[in-house]
Motif scaffolding. Structure first.
Motif, mmCIF file in Angstrom:
data_model
loop_
_atom_site.group_PDB
_atom_site.id
_atom_site.type_symbol
_atom_site.label_atom_id
_atom_site.label_comp_id
_atom_site.label_asym_id
_atom_site.label_seq_id
_atom_site.Cartn_x
_atom_site.Cartn_y
_atom_site.Cartn_z
ATOM 1 N N HIS A 149 0.868 -1.179 0.000
ATOM 2 C CA HIS A 149 0.000 0.000 0.000
ATOM 3 C C HIS A 149 0.900 1.223 0.000
ATOM 4 O O HIS A 149 1.863 1.291 0.768
ATOM 5 N N PRO A 150 0.619 2.214 -0.845
ATOM 6 C CA PRO A 150 1.512 3.367 -0.971
ATOM 7 C C PRO A 150 1.674 4.170 0.316
ATOM 8 O O PRO A 150 2.663 4.879 0.468
ATOM 9 N N GLN A 151 0.738 4.060 1.257
ATOM 10 C CA GLN A 151 0.858 4.844 2.483
ATOM 11 C C GLN A 151 1.594 4.102 3.593
ATOM 12 O O GLN A 151 1.803 4.653 4.663
ATOM 13 N N ILE A 152 1.986 2.859 3.361
ATOM 14 C CA ILE A 152 2.757 2.130 4.364
ATOM 15 C C ILE A 152 4.228 2.441 4.129
ATOM 16 O O ILE A 152 4.756 2.194 3.045
ATOM 17 N N ASP A 164 11.018 1.843 11.264
ATOM 18 C CA ASP A 164 10.940 2.868 12.308
ATOM 19 C C ASP A 164 9.733 3.784 12.110
ATOM 20 O O ASP A 164 9.083 4.175 13.076
ATOM 21 N N GLU A 165 9.425 4.115 10.848
ATOM 22 C CA GLU A 165 8.257 4.951 10.567
ATOM 23 C C GLU A 165 6.956 4.169 10.724
ATOM 24 O O GLU A 165 5.951 4.710 11.183
ATOM 25 N N ALA A 166 6.970 2.912 10.360
ATOM 26 C CA ALA A 166 5.753 2.095 10.405
ATOM 27 C C ALA A 166 5.429 1.605 11.812
ATOM 28 O O ALA A 166 4.253 1.431 12.157
ATOM 29 N N ARG A 167 6.433 1.381 12.614
ATOM 30 C CA ARG A 167 6.287 0.739 13.932
ATOM 31 C C ARG A 167 5.116 1.267 14.762
ATOM 32 O O ARG A 167 4.308 0.474 15.244
ATOM 33 N N PRO A 168 4.950 2.577 14.974
ATOM 34 C CA PRO A 168 3.865 3.028 15.866
ATOM 35 C C PRO A 168 2.461 2.810 15.308
ATOM 36 O O PRO A 168 1.481 2.936 16.038
ATOM 37 N N HIS A 169 2.361 2.465 14.037
ATOM 38 C CA HIS A 169 1.047 2.308 13.395
ATOM 39 C C HIS A 169 0.621 0.851 13.230
ATOM 40 O O HIS A 169 -0.467 0.584 12.729
ATOM 41 N N LEU A 170 1.467 -0.093 13.637
ATOM 42 C CA LEU A 170 1.131 -1.506 13.492
ATOM 43 C C LEU A 170 0.120 -1.913 14.557
ATOM 44 O O LEU A 170 0.210 -1.507 15.705
ATOM 45 N N ARG A 171 -0.867 -2.714 14.143
ATOM 46 C CA ARG A 171 -1.912 -3.212 15.042
ATOM 47 C C ARG A 171 -2.211 -4.668 14.694
ATOM 48 O O ARG A 171 -2.184 -5.052 13.530
ATOM 49 N N PRO A 172 -2.540 -5.484 15.707
ATOM 50 C CA PRO A 172 -2.992 -6.836 15.407
ATOM 51 C C PRO A 172 -4.446 -6.786 14.938
ATOM 52 O O PRO A 172 -5.232 -5.960 15.405
ATOM 53 N N GLY A 177 -0.121 -17.425 -1.495
ATOM 54 C CA GLY A 177 -0.386 -17.272 -0.070
ATOM 55 C C GLY A 177 0.112 -15.946 0.452
ATOM 56 O O GLY A 177 0.754 -15.876 1.485
ATOM 57 N N HIS A 178 -0.163 -14.891 -0.276
ATOM 58 C CA HIS A 178 0.415 -13.583 -0.009
ATOM 59 C C HIS A 178 -0.022 -12.935 1.298
ATOM 60 O O HIS A 178 0.483 -11.888 1.661
ATOM 61 N N GLN A 179 -0.897 -13.550 2.043
ATOM 62 C CA GLN A 179 -1.334 -12.977 3.306
ATOM 63 C C GLN A 179 -0.354 -13.340 4.416
ATOM 64 O O GLN A 179 0.065 -14.479 4.537
ATOM 65 N N ALA A 180 0.000 -12.362 5.231
ATOM 66 C CA ALA A 180 0.779 -12.622 6.434
ATOM 67 C C ALA A 180 -0.235 -12.858 7.537
ATOM 68 O O ALA A 180 -0.911 -11.932 7.968
ATOM 69 N N ALA A 181 -0.394 -14.109 7.967
ATOM 70 C CA ALA A 181 -1.442 -14.433 8.923
ATOM 71 C C ALA A 181 -1.026 -15.598 9.805
ATOM 72 O O ALA A 181 -0.120 -16.358 9.477
ATOM 73 N N MET A 182 -1.743 -15.726 10.921
ATOM 74 C CA MET A 182 -1.543 -16.825 11.850
ATOM 75 C C MET A 182 -2.925 -17.309 12.276
ATOM 76 O O MET A 182 -3.817 -16.502 12.538
ATOM 77 N N GLY A 209 -8.824 4.065 7.941
ATOM 78 C CA GLY A 209 -9.027 2.630 8.058
ATOM 79 C C GLY A 209 -7.711 1.922 8.314
ATOM 80 O O GLY A 209 -6.703 2.541 8.639
ATOM 81 N N THR A 210 -7.725 0.617 8.134
ATOM 82 C CA THR A 210 -6.539 -0.190 8.386
ATOM 83 C C THR A 210 -6.212 -0.992 7.139
ATOM 84 O O THR A 210 -7.091 -1.600 6.538
ATOM 85 N N TRP A 211 -4.953 -1.007 6.771
ATOM 86 C CA TRP A 211 -4.485 -1.769 5.621
ATOM 87 C C TRP A 211 -3.734 -2.988 6.132
ATOM 88 O O TRP A 211 -2.939 -2.902 7.061
ATOM 89 N N GLN A 212 -3.988 -4.159 5.534
ATOM 90 C CA GLN A 212 -3.285 -5.366 5.941
ATOM 91 C C GLN A 212 -1.839 -5.323 5.491
ATOM 92 O O GLN A 212 -1.543 -4.995 4.341
ATOM 93 N N VAL A 213 -0.950 -5.655 6.407
ATOM 94 C CA VAL A 213 0.472 -5.738 6.115
ATOM 95 C C VAL A 213 0.739 -7.118 5.516
ATOM 96 O O VAL A 213 0.284 -8.122 6.048
ATOM 97 N N GLY A 214 1.457 -7.139 4.429
ATOM 98 C CA GLY A 214 1.749 -8.397 3.757
ATOM 99 C C GLY A 214 3.200 -8.802 3.880
ATOM 100 O O GLY A 214 4.019 -8.089 4.448
ATOM 101 N N PRO A 215 3.517 -9.961 3.330
ATOM 102 C CA PRO A 215 4.895 -10.445 3.365
ATOM 103 C C PRO A 215 5.893 -9.483 2.721
ATOM 104 O O PRO A 215 7.050 -9.434 3.129
#
Length: 173
Positions: free
Chosen positions: A3-6, A11-19, A43-48, A65-71
């Motif tokens: 996603h272009p906004q990630i 270091d920049e992304a760290r405070p915005h990560l959420r489960p 299987g491009h989804q990073a999931a557990m 909103g929230t964008w899913q972080v991928g591999p």
């Protein structure tokens, strides 16, 4: 897919990560779409896996909103899914104040105004602050409906929780 906004920098992304606790269909839908279209699926989804019908994903919190972080993002940041999840859970703990409301039934409802209600089931220390001094039974009928919590020893509270869940599912899906 990125996603272009990630940010490219962890270091920049760290405070915005959420489960993100989501229905398994979030990872199964793309796989099934690829199968229907005869395309390969990497299987491009990073999931557990969380349960038979739920998964934990990594999210990047954006104002709209929230964008899913991928591999791809994880590879760019040089971290594993587990490392990203640890950061995301710490961030959710940091922005979470207990927000539980007692119900007449003996159950409580935890709700927060940010769309991460269901994900907070991953925060046992927060759930323990619900005001119930028993083993807990929790239900998440919808990801934005809050978390319903009842004492394990209170059948009436559990029955109320089931009825409330049924109503929320009918209203919100």
């Amino acid at each position: 897919m990125t996603h272009p906004q990630i940010p490219v920098s962890l270091d920049e992304a760290r405070p915005h990560l959420r489960p993100l606790l989501r229905g398994r269909w979030h990872v199964e839908m793309p796989r099934l779409q690829a199968e229907i279209q005869g395309a390969s699926y990497d299987g491009h989804q990073a999931a557990m896996s969380f349960s038979h019908d739920a998964v934990v994903l990594l999210g990047y919190d954006l104002p709209g909103g929230t964008w899913q972080v991928g591999p791809g993002e994880l590879a760019t940041w040089k971290i594993s899914f587990q490392e990203g999840l640890k950061i995301a859970i710490q961030n959710l703990v940091y922005v979470t104040a207990p927000s539980f409301h007692a119900m007449k039934s003996g159950a409580v409802v935890g709700d927060w105004p940010d769309g991460y209600d269901a994900s907070r089931i991953l925060l046992p220390d927060v759930m323990r602050q619900c005001g119930l001094d028993d083993d807990l039974i929790m239900m998440v009928p919808s990801r934005r409906a809050g978390i319903l919590v009842a004492p394990a020893s209170d059948l009436d509270a559990q029955l109320w929780m089931l009825g409330c869940s049924r109503q929320l599912i009918e209203e919100q899906g």
